[in-house]
Design a protein around this motif. Sequence first.
Motif, mmCIF file in Angstrom:
data_model
loop_
_atom_site.group_PDB
_atom_site.id
_atom_site.type_symbol
_atom_site.label_atom_id
_atom_site.label_comp_id
_atom_site.label_asym_id
_atom_site.label_seq_id
_atom_site.Cartn_x
_atom_site.Cartn_y
_atom_site.Cartn_z
ATOM 1 N N PRO A 1 52.418 49.573 47.284
ATOM 2 C CA PRO A 1 53.086 48.898 46.273
ATOM 3 C C PRO A 1 53.453 47.581 47.046
ATOM 4 O O PRO A 1 53.088 47.275 48.083
ATOM 5 C CB PRO A 1 54.357 49.710 46.423
ATOM 6 N N THR A 2 53.776 46.561 45.945
ATOM 7 C CA THR A 2 53.927 45.166 46.304
ATOM 8 C C THR A 2 55.183 44.560 45.719
ATOM 9 O O THR A 2 55.579 45.061 44.664
ATOM 10 C CB THR A 2 52.665 44.210 46.384
ATOM 11 N N GLU A 3 55.749 43.637 46.571
ATOM 12 C CA GLU A 3 56.705 42.738 45.492
ATOM 13 C C GLU A 3 55.909 41.647 45.042
ATOM 14 O O GLU A 3 54.603 41.324 45.158
ATOM 15 C CB GLU A 3 57.820 42.260 46.580
ATOM 16 N N SER A 4 56.215 40.938 44.197
ATOM 17 C CA SER A 4 55.873 39.624 43.506
ATOM 18 C C SER A 4 55.372 38.480 44.595
ATOM 19 O O SER A 4 54.696 37.600 44.148
ATOM 20 C CB SER A 4 56.662 39.041 42.432
ATOM 21 N N VAL B 1 39.890 46.610 52.755
ATOM 22 C CA VAL B 1 40.500 46.091 51.466
ATOM 23 C C VAL B 1 41.882 46.717 51.620
ATOM 24 O O VAL B 1 42.253 47.775 51.703
ATOM 25 C CB VAL B 1 39.717 46.755 50.291
ATOM 26 N N ALA B 2 43.088 45.567 51.517
ATOM 27 C CA ALA B 2 44.325 45.735 51.145
ATOM 28 C C ALA B 2 44.758 45.842 49.726
ATOM 29 O O ALA B 2 44.846 44.343 49.013
ATOM 30 C CB ALA B 2 44.970 44.870 52.098
ATOM 31 N N ASN B 3 44.851 46.808 49.007
ATOM 32 C CA ASN B 3 44.880 46.843 47.813
ATOM 33 C C ASN B 3 46.213 46.973 47.306
ATOM 34 O O ASN B 3 46.970 47.973 47.441
ATOM 35 C CB ASN B 3 43.923 48.117 47.287
ATOM 36 N N ILE B 4 46.865 45.936 46.566
ATOM 37 C CA ILE B 4 48.371 45.924 46.119
ATOM 38 C C ILE B 4 48.323 46.282 44.541
ATOM 39 O O ILE B 4 47.622 45.984 43.866
ATOM 40 C CB ILE B 4 48.834 44.438 46.491
ATOM 41 N N GLU C 1 49.377 36.703 40.679
ATOM 42 C CA GLU C 1 48.803 35.582 41.530
ATOM 43 C C GLU C 1 49.598 35.315 42.746
ATOM 44 O O GLU C 1 49.340 35.194 43.752
ATOM 45 C CB GLU C 1 48.502 34.645 40.647
ATOM 46 N N SER C 2 51.069 35.262 42.454
ATOM 47 C CA SER C 2 51.919 35.347 43.712
ATOM 48 C C SER C 2 51.982 36.397 44.517
ATOM 49 O O SER C 2 52.044 35.976 45.869
ATOM 50 C CB SER C 2 53.118 34.874 43.092
ATOM 51 N N ALA C 3 51.636 37.366 44.123
ATOM 52 C CA ALA C 3 51.486 38.567 45.137
ATOM 53 C C ALA C 3 50.225 38.678 45.883
ATOM 54 O O ALA C 3 50.360 38.758 47.116
ATOM 55 C CB ALA C 3 51.600 39.781 44.379
ATOM 56 N N GLY C 4 49.056 38.182 45.266
ATOM 57 C CA GLY C 4 47.870 37.936 45.942
ATOM 58 C C GLY C 4 47.992 36.749 47.063
ATOM 59 O O GLY C 4 47.610 37.140 48.295
ATOM 60 N N ALA C 5 48.786 35.833 46.709
ATOM 61 C CA ALA C 5 48.814 34.520 47.560
ATOM 62 C C ALA C 5 49.613 34.860 48.779
ATOM 63 O O ALA C 5 49.450 34.623 49.967
ATOM 64 C CB ALA C 5 49.310 33.607 46.963
#
Length: 584
Positions: free
Chosen positions: A196-199, A222-225, A243-247
């Motif tokens: 899981p991820t935050e934004s 691969v780190a898959n969020i 996009e912000s989570a990926g960056a």
Amino acid sequence: MPLRLSARAAVVALAVAAASVGVAASASAATAATDTPLPAHVFAPYFEAYNGDSLSGLATASGNKYLTMAFIQTPTAGSCTADWNGDASTPISAADYGSDIASIQAGGGNVIPSFGGYSADHGGTDIADSCTDVADIAAAYESVATTYNVSRIDLDIEDNSLTDTAGITRRNEAVAQAEAWATANGRTLQFSYTMPTESAGLDSTGVAVLQNAVAEGARVDVANIMTFDYYYGTKQEMATDTESAGAGLVKQLAGIYPSKTTAQLWDMVGITEMVGIDDYGADETFTTADAATVLAWAKAQGVNTLSFWALQRDNGGCVGTGGSDSCSGIAQSTWQFSNAFEPFSGGTTTVGNDFSLSASPSSGSVTAGGSATATVSTAVASGSAESVALTASGAPSGATVAFSPSSVTSGSSSTMTVSTTSATASGSYPITVTGTAASGSHSTTYTLTVGSGGSTGGKTYPAASATLGGSADANSCSACAGGEKVSSIGGGGAGTVTFTGVSEAAAGSYTMTVSYLSVGEAKPAVITVNGVARTVSFPETSASSYSVIGTLKVTVTLKAGSSNTIEFSGSGTKGAPDLSTIAV
């Protein structure tokens, strides 16, 4: 990711029926597949393997060449057996999904089997949380790779699996073993870690999982969020959040993998959306317009993997419903998201150079003034052999580390000699051995235990060899002497570690050196010596690393002879630190 059983949408059933003739034909023509690498950029939505749908049928109906299969779990907590959905009636075997997978492979596609999932991570049936034998976990990964001839395995790590430190270490150790097995057998085997991820990127627990992977020598491809289920309480623009989570993830990866270029870091990124309305509700809705935005962004950044939860949701059969497993909850055509993302897949995977690094033995003991040796071995993990320069850090004051030779070609080995002086203090020291090549760097840990010199030197007692009670259990620890530690001391399980037969020639006061791990906080332990108890506070050893061993000296009063008993337990319901050894 969710795992909820629900009725399948009628539109999905109709689409599968329409494709059934083609599926049967391709299955009959399927031949044994090889572990063909996935494309350099791959779109592989999750397929809910637990609800009875046809894998190859939905692949054909939706036009998806690549699918991620959810989930592989153990039937019960504590088991080392991996089954589809934790169901013993669907084991890992060619008879279960084998023909479906072969059919997809015969058509030029492939599947990515996924271990874990929210229900397993919550209930302790992810194999790395459930099974305490690292070799058995690695064997399960290897079995999936060979049974289905796949080239990537996904590990879905969320909920309790993000804080089960023993499980995290076991998982990464098993991945490292499986990767070494694949290299030795000439197989392609990648691992993706889905979290899981935050934004703004991963939270601290997700970062710690990847840091531990580096410490244990596991290569994360691969780190898959999972860019959904934020639960912020406000309306979210889901494509912007992606996009912000990926960056943010790339910035975090740069700190964990400092030798990688920005392009290489983006090539580690995976994105998994939850199409339509996610579990939170309408304020978190991933629209068909968002899909177009994310596709263009992912192509521009060089993202490795796109996915979504889940294939069976890719239809408009339940407008307004959030979090369904059988429909997206928005107005859309059937397979609209699949069709939107499918153009992402393509490109040839270029196998770059990489190497592995290990030390044997992984620990050694000396008296002050003595020396210890170990063989540092390298191997070609992918690509071609390259020059690897060897260095070491973390040696105690007064000690030196030398390599002969100091640089090797991957596939060769070097002799490491750790020399101490009479001034080197007693204790346990994790020494980080690092190999650096043009492709990047890898590290392994060698643990040096130094005892006092002379004939009156102390004796070391491994915690894993002591008598364990309650919830206390021995598990792998690459930084610990002997490669093991004892966890779950104290706490709700009332775990205890009892050292018996502690021997001294004469009665009196002695210094006991305790080697331990206390990650993220200081922890108390009750130490009972021959029936006399006292509480001792153990300082934090590291904010997040499980490769840092701390030592604490405690004065104990012992009897002459070998009838001394020393017990470690928790203070109240508070858990004690993990225990490696005591030296008296």
